[in-house]
Write a protein that holds these residues in place. Structure first.
Motif, PDB file in Angstrom:
ATOM      1  N   TRP A   1      28.152  12.835  33.053  1.00 17.80           N
ATOM      2  CA  TRP A   1      27.902  12.544  31.660  1.00 17.80           C
ATOM      3  C   TRP A   1      27.648  10.858  32.001  1.00 17.80           C
ATOM      4  O   TRP A   1      28.296  10.070  32.124  1.00 17.80           O
ATOM      5  CB  TRP A   1      28.091  12.853  30.305  1.00 17.80           C
ATOM      6  CG  TRP A   1      28.476  14.564  30.343  1.00 17.80           C
ATOM      7  CD1 TRP A   1      27.423  15.738  30.172  1.00 17.80           C
ATOM      8  CD2 TRP A   1      29.905  15.251  30.767  1.00 17.80           C
ATOM      9  NE1 TRP A   1      27.180  16.558  30.145  1.00 17.80           N
ATOM     10  CE2 TRP A   1      29.028  16.632  30.229  1.00 17.80           C
ATOM     11  CE3 TRP A   1      31.044  14.815  30.912  1.00 17.80           C
ATOM     12  CZ2 TRP A   1      29.993  17.515  30.454  1.00 17.80           C
ATOM     13  CZ3 TRP A   1      31.470  15.999  30.904  1.00 17.80           C
ATOM     14  CH2 TRP A   1      30.863  17.254  30.584  1.00 17.80           C
ATOM     15  N   LEU A   2      26.135  10.758  31.271  1.00 17.72           N
ATOM     16  CA  LEU A   2      26.363   9.015  31.036  1.00 17.72           C
ATOM     17  C   LEU A   2      26.387   8.859  29.570  1.00 17.72           C
ATOM     18  O   LEU A   2      25.298   8.942  28.930  1.00 17.72           O
ATOM     19  CB  LEU A   2      25.189   9.000  32.116  1.00 17.72           C
ATOM     20  CG  LEU A   2      25.092   8.866  33.082  1.00 17.72           C
ATOM     21  CD1 LEU A   2      23.195   8.837  33.887  1.00 17.72           C
ATOM     22  CD2 LEU A   2      25.628   7.475  34.174  1.00 17.72           C
ATOM     23  N   LEU A   3      26.609   7.730  29.474  1.00 17.62           N
ATOM     24  CA  LEU A   3      27.426   7.862  27.830  1.00 17.62           C
ATOM     25  C   LEU A   3      26.370   5.331  27.708  1.00 17.62           C
ATOM     26  O   LEU A   3      27.208   4.568  28.099  1.00 17.62           O
ATOM     27  CB  LEU A   3      28.879   7.106  27.860  1.00 17.62           C
ATOM     28  CG  LEU A   3      29.545   8.686  26.900  1.00 17.62           C
ATOM     29  CD1 LEU A   3      28.910   9.540  28.429  1.00 17.62           C
ATOM     30  CD2 LEU A   3      31.130   8.491  26.609  1.00 17.62           C
ATOM     31  N   SER A   4      25.389   6.065  26.524  1.00 16.87           N
ATOM     32  CA  SER A   4      25.797   4.743  26.120  1.00 16.87           C
ATOM     33  C   SER A   4      24.686   4.113  24.441  1.00 16.87           C
ATOM     34  O   SER A   4      24.534   5.207  24.194  1.00 16.87           O
ATOM     35  CB  SER A   4      24.193   4.823  27.036  1.00 16.87           C
ATOM     36  OG  SER A   4      23.384   3.473  26.617  1.00 16.87           O
ATOM     37  N   TYR A   5      25.342   2.910  24.153  1.00 19.85           N
ATOM     38  CA  TYR A   5      24.859   2.761  22.959  1.00 19.85           C
ATOM     39  C   TYR A   5      23.299   2.789  22.981  1.00 19.85           C
ATOM     40  O   TYR A   5      22.865   1.587  24.245  1.00 19.85           O
ATOM     41  CB  TYR A   5      25.210   1.779  22.614  1.00 19.85           C
ATOM     42  CG  TYR A   5      26.891   1.967  21.814  1.00 19.85           C
ATOM     43  CD1 TYR A   5      26.864   3.550  20.955  1.00 19.85           C
ATOM     44  CD2 TYR A   5      27.943   1.455  22.595  1.00 19.85           C
ATOM     45  CE1 TYR A   5      28.698   3.764  20.644  1.00 19.85           C
ATOM     46  CE2 TYR A   5      29.056   0.995  22.171  1.00 19.85           C
ATOM     47  CZ  TYR A   5      29.711   2.712  21.626  1.00 19.85           C
ATOM     48  OH  TYR A   5      30.641   2.995  21.011  1.00 19.85           O
TER      49      TYR A   5
ATOM     50  N   VAL B   1      24.573   7.737  23.062  1.00 23.54           N
ATOM     51  CA  VAL B   1      23.502   8.916  23.578  1.00 23.54           C
ATOM     52  C   VAL B   1      24.654   9.580  25.129  1.00 23.54           C
ATOM     53  O   VAL B   1      24.405   8.164  25.652  1.00 23.54           O
ATOM     54  CB  VAL B   1      21.580   8.543  23.487  1.00 23.54           C
ATOM     55  CG1 VAL B   1      21.439   9.336  24.387  1.00 23.54           C
ATOM     56  CG2 VAL B   1      21.342   8.316  23.183  1.00 23.54           C
ATOM     57  N   ILE B   2      24.348  10.995  25.326  1.00 26.63           N
ATOM     58  CA  ILE B   2      25.610  11.685  26.395  1.00 26.63           C
ATOM     59  C   ILE B   2      23.956  12.080  27.263  1.00 26.63           C
ATOM     60  O   ILE B   2      23.320  13.327  26.658  1.00 26.63           O
ATOM     61  CB  ILE B   2      26.345  12.209  25.482  1.00 26.63           C
ATOM     62  CG1 ILE B   2      26.779  11.434  24.612  1.00 26.63           C
ATOM     63  CG2 ILE B   2      26.176  12.567  26.892  1.00 26.63           C
ATOM     64  CD1 ILE B   2      28.232  12.608  23.862  1.00 26.63           C
ATOM     65  N   LEU B   3      23.421  11.826  28.203  1.00 30.13           N
ATOM     66  CA  LEU B   3      22.619  12.111  29.046  1.00 30.13           C
ATOM     67  C   LEU B   3      23.748  12.977  30.156  1.00 30.13           C
ATOM     68  O   LEU B   3      24.616  12.568  30.658  1.00 30.13           O
ATOM     69  CB  LEU B   3      22.170  11.133  29.729  1.00 30.13           C
ATOM     70  CG  LEU B   3      21.615  10.756  29.299  1.00 30.13           C
ATOM     71  CD1 LEU B   3      20.122   9.599  29.856  1.00 30.13           C
ATOM     72  CD2 LEU B   3      20.523  11.540  28.296  1.00 30.13           C
ATOM     73  N   ASP B   4      22.903  14.180  30.618  1.00 24.31           N
ATOM     74  CA  ASP B   4      23.524  15.084  31.432  1.00 24.31           C
ATOM     75  C   ASP B   4      23.212  14.201  33.181  1.00 24.31           C
ATOM     76  O   ASP B   4      22.180  13.759  33.511  1.00 24.31           O
ATOM     77  CB  ASP B   4      22.767  16.515  32.194  1.00 24.31           C
ATOM     78  CG  ASP B   4      23.154  16.977  33.235  1.00 24.31           C
ATOM     79  OD1 ASP B   4      24.504  16.781  33.734  1.00 24.31           O
ATOM     80  OD2 ASP B   4      23.490  18.591  32.945  1.00 24.31           O
ATOM     81  N   ALA B   5      24.472  14.022  33.324  1.00 23.39           N
ATOM     82  CA  ALA B   5      24.432  12.725  34.940  1.00 23.39           C
ATOM     83  C   ALA B   5      23.298  13.621  36.044  1.00 23.39           C
ATOM     84  O   ALA B   5      22.818  12.563  36.691  1.00 23.39           O
ATOM     85  CB  ALA B   5      24.846  11.962  35.471  1.00 23.39           C
ATOM     86  N   GLU B   6      23.008  14.685  36.212  1.00 19.35           N
ATOM     87  CA  GLU B   6      22.775  15.363  37.104  1.00 19.35           C
ATOM     88  C   GLU B   6      21.108  15.650  36.752  1.00 19.35           C
ATOM     89  O   GLU B   6      20.066  16.222  37.639  1.00 19.35           O
ATOM     90  CB  GLU B   6      22.902  16.720  37.823  1.00 19.35           C
ATOM     91  CG  GLU B   6      24.642  16.306  38.167  1.00 19.35           C
ATOM     92  CD  GLU B   6      25.666  17.675  38.845  1.00 19.35           C
ATOM     93  OE1 GLU B   6      25.895  18.413  37.631  1.00 19.35           O
ATOM     94  OE2 GLU B   6      25.500  17.646  40.077  1.00 19.35           O
ATOM     95  N   ASP B   7      20.763  15.495  35.668  1.00 17.63           N
ATOM     96  CA  ASP B   7      19.577  15.652  34.776  1.00 17.63           C
ATOM     97  C   ASP B   7      18.652  14.650  34.113  1.00 17.63           C
ATOM     98  O   ASP B   7      19.119  15.291  32.708  1.00 17.63           O
ATOM     99  CB  ASP B   7      19.751  17.506  34.273  1.00 17.63           C
ATOM    100  CG  ASP B   7      18.202  17.973  34.048  1.00 17.63           C
ATOM    101  OD1 ASP B   7      16.471  16.657  35.033  1.00 17.63           O
ATOM    102  OD2 ASP B   7      18.204  18.667  33.742  1.00 17.63           O
TER     103      ASP B   7
ATOM    104  N   SER C   1      16.685  13.154  33.077  1.00 17.79           N
ATOM    105  CA  SER C   1      14.858  13.274  32.549  1.00 17.79           C
ATOM    106  C   SER C   1      15.029  13.960  31.582  1.00 17.79           C
ATOM    107  O   SER C   1      14.176  14.277  30.392  1.00 17.79           O
ATOM    108  CB  SER C   1      13.892  13.633  33.605  1.00 17.79           C
ATOM    109  OG  SER C   1      14.374  14.713  34.517  1.00 17.79           O
ATOM    110  N   ALA C   2      16.183  15.035  31.106  1.00 23.26           N
ATOM    111  CA  ALA C   2      16.238  16.112  30.217  1.00 23.26           C
ATOM    112  C   ALA C   2      16.231  15.063  28.788  1.00 23.26           C
ATOM    113  O   ALA C   2      16.663  14.249  29.406  1.00 23.26           O
ATOM    114  CB  ALA C   2      17.438  17.176  30.946  1.00 23.26           C
ATOM    115  N   ALA C   3      16.454  16.347  27.654  1.00 27.20           N
ATOM    116  CA  ALA C   3      16.653  15.606  26.757  1.00 27.20           C
ATOM    117  C   ALA C   3      18.278  15.015  26.300  1.00 27.20           C
ATOM    118  O   ALA C   3      18.893  15.750  27.436  1.00 27.20           O
ATOM    119  CB  ALA C   3      16.250  16.988  25.160  1.00 27.20           C
ATOM    120  N   PRO C   4      18.781  14.404  25.678  1.00 25.86           N
ATOM    121  CA  PRO C   4      20.461  14.680  25.811  1.00 25.86           C
ATOM    122  C   PRO C   4      20.718  15.162  25.632  1.00 25.86           C
ATOM    123  O   PRO C   4      20.372  16.395  24.650  1.00 25.86           O
ATOM    124  CB  PRO C   4      20.001  12.730  24.012  1.00 25.86           C
ATOM    125  CG  PRO C   4      19.247  12.190  24.613  1.00 25.86           C
ATOM    126  CD  PRO C   4      17.519  13.936  25.018  1.00 25.86           C
TER     127      PRO C   4
END
Length: 449
Positions: free
Chosen positions: A398-402, A414-420, A422-425
């Protein structure tokens, strides 16, 4: 539950860009528990997400780079956002007003803003700024983010320490350098072993004191960037000036011969604050990825470039890879110095740039493809750190960013799936106060017992 410790800081009304909007400091140290979450925090995430940045206590900060360091920490456990807290780093400058240079012109390396990065090595969590010693902070339960004190590697470190050290994933060694000051040596290379013991301190001869913010590590080499931003004591604010006549070059040192010859290779004049990664491509080639500026100044955006060093011919090929503005590039740090396929960077405003649509970019360094996550109008990310999902370097995570929301002047994690991306958080953690734009940080998972 939320508690606040008021301080003497006040919100700035100064018109300078680095003290306006979300660059302005927050005035309180806050502790909050059981934070509200939209979505689902991955239960694998147990640890701290720490991010450092400048948060001046008064309105007199002369430059974005100079503000007192403040670490923002979010504790995740078992799918919960357990707590958030922010703490100034209690350096000698912060607590006692200790000056960086005394009346005899001697540097005091404990006088520090400690405002640029926060890393962990050999069991220590260190807040870093490139002009001084690192400061150790405490992440133990009940002591979260308290300052322990300056760390000089048992008295062996006698220079400043870069804010961008590199940990070798194979040996566990910490590689770093120190620069700065009007007197030689202008650059010193350091290496600490996996236990945190400083083993190498090697002065390097360069013609003048240049601003060297970052460098490169591969499995076999260390590569320094001696670029034409040169110390100029007469300048107000940042005492460095763009001087293309100085030239630009890369210095290659073999890791197995740390006191050996450094080979310097010329490149086109430019400036680089941040390296993405580097790796060896056979015995005679080194591939470097950087966020490259055409010169030193906020009016010129940086873009992702690739430099390829050919040691056999003594040349460097230079290639721009994307036309989107990018900064704060990161990889899965378990691949530092190796051929990482994916890199990440943000596109966001800096002081004086004006509004830039906030986005996160995922670069496929093998195919050249770029995927973009737009956070929406008025939502601006800070540097995104990679948190692995398992023990496979380069695997899922996952990618974590303030992320700051200008509409209501709030911040989220915000936590994003690093492999996707462009998807919603995957999840959004709503914080009790905004997090000003800052510099660097890390996901620090709890040690495996």
């Amino acid at each position: 539950m939320t508690t606040a410790n008021p301080t003497t800081a006040t919100e700035s009304t100064a018109p300078v860009p680095h003290m306006a909007g979300n660059f302005a400091p927050v005035k309180d140290e806050v502790t909050a528990y059981d934070l509200p979450v939209t979505g689902t925090i991955p239960p694998e995430l147990t640890g701290w997400f720490l991010r450092n940045g400048p948060n001046p206590r008064d309105a007199a900060s002369r430059h974005w780079f100079f503000g007192d360091g403040m670490v923002h920490g979010l504790r995740l456990e078992g799918g919960r956002a357990v707590s958030y807290r922010n703490r100034w780093v209690r350096t000698a400058s912060f607590t006692d007003g200790t000056p960086a240079v005394d009346e005899l012109g001697r540097r005091n390396l404990t006088a520090s803003a400690a405002n640029t990065h926060v890393v962990r090595h050999a069991g220590r969590t260190l807040a870093l700024v490139e002009s001084s010693f690192p400061y150790e902070i405490d992440c133990r339960p009940g002591h979260e983010l308290e300052t322990i004190g300056a760390h000089d590697f048992g008295g062996r470190l006698t220079t400043a320490m870069t804010a961008h050290p590199k940990t070798c994933p194979t040996t566990g060694e910490l590689h770093f350098f120190g620069y700065g000051g009007p007197h030689p040596p202008y650059l010193t290379y350091h290496r600490a072993n996996a236990a945190g013991e400083l083993e190498v301190s090697r002065p390097i001869d360069v013609p003048a004191p240049t601003m060297m913010h970052d460098f490169h590590l591969t499995a076999a080499h260390v590569v320094f960037m001696d670029l034409p931003v040169v110390f100029d004591r007469s300048r107000p604010g940042m005492p460095y000036a763009w001087d293309p006549e100085y030239g630009a070059r890369l210095g290659v040192l073999r890791r197995d011969d740390p006191y050996g010859e450094i080979r310097w290779l010329s490149i086109d004049p430019c400036y680089v604050f941040h390296a993405l990664n580097a790796h060896d491509d056979g015995a005679q080639r080194i591939v470097l990825h950087v966020a490259r500026y055409p010169d030193y100044g906020a009016d010129n955006p940086s873009h992702l470039w690739r430099w390829t060093i050919d040691l056999a011919s003594g040349t460097v090929s230079e290639e721009q890879l994307d036309d989107q503005f990018c900064e704060f590039p990161r990889i899965d740090d378990r691949l530092a110095g190796q051929s990482a396929r994916f890199g990440h960077a943000i596109s966001a405003e800096v002081p004086g740039s004006g509004p830039i649509p906030g986005a996160l970019l995922r670069y496929d360094l093998h195919s050249g493809a770029v995927v973009r996550h737009d956070f929406g109008p008025g939502r601006t990310p800070s540097e995104a750190a990679f948190a692995p999902a398992d023990d496979r370097p380069g695997g899922p995570g996952w990618l974590l960013s303030y992320v700051h929301d200008a509409a209501d002047d709030t911040s989220d994690l915000v936590i994003l799936d690093a492999e996707d991306i462009s998807a919603a958080p995957v999840a959004t953690v709503h914080l009790p106060q905004r997090v000003p734009y800052g510099f660097h940080g890390n996901w620090l998972p709890d040690p495996v017992s």
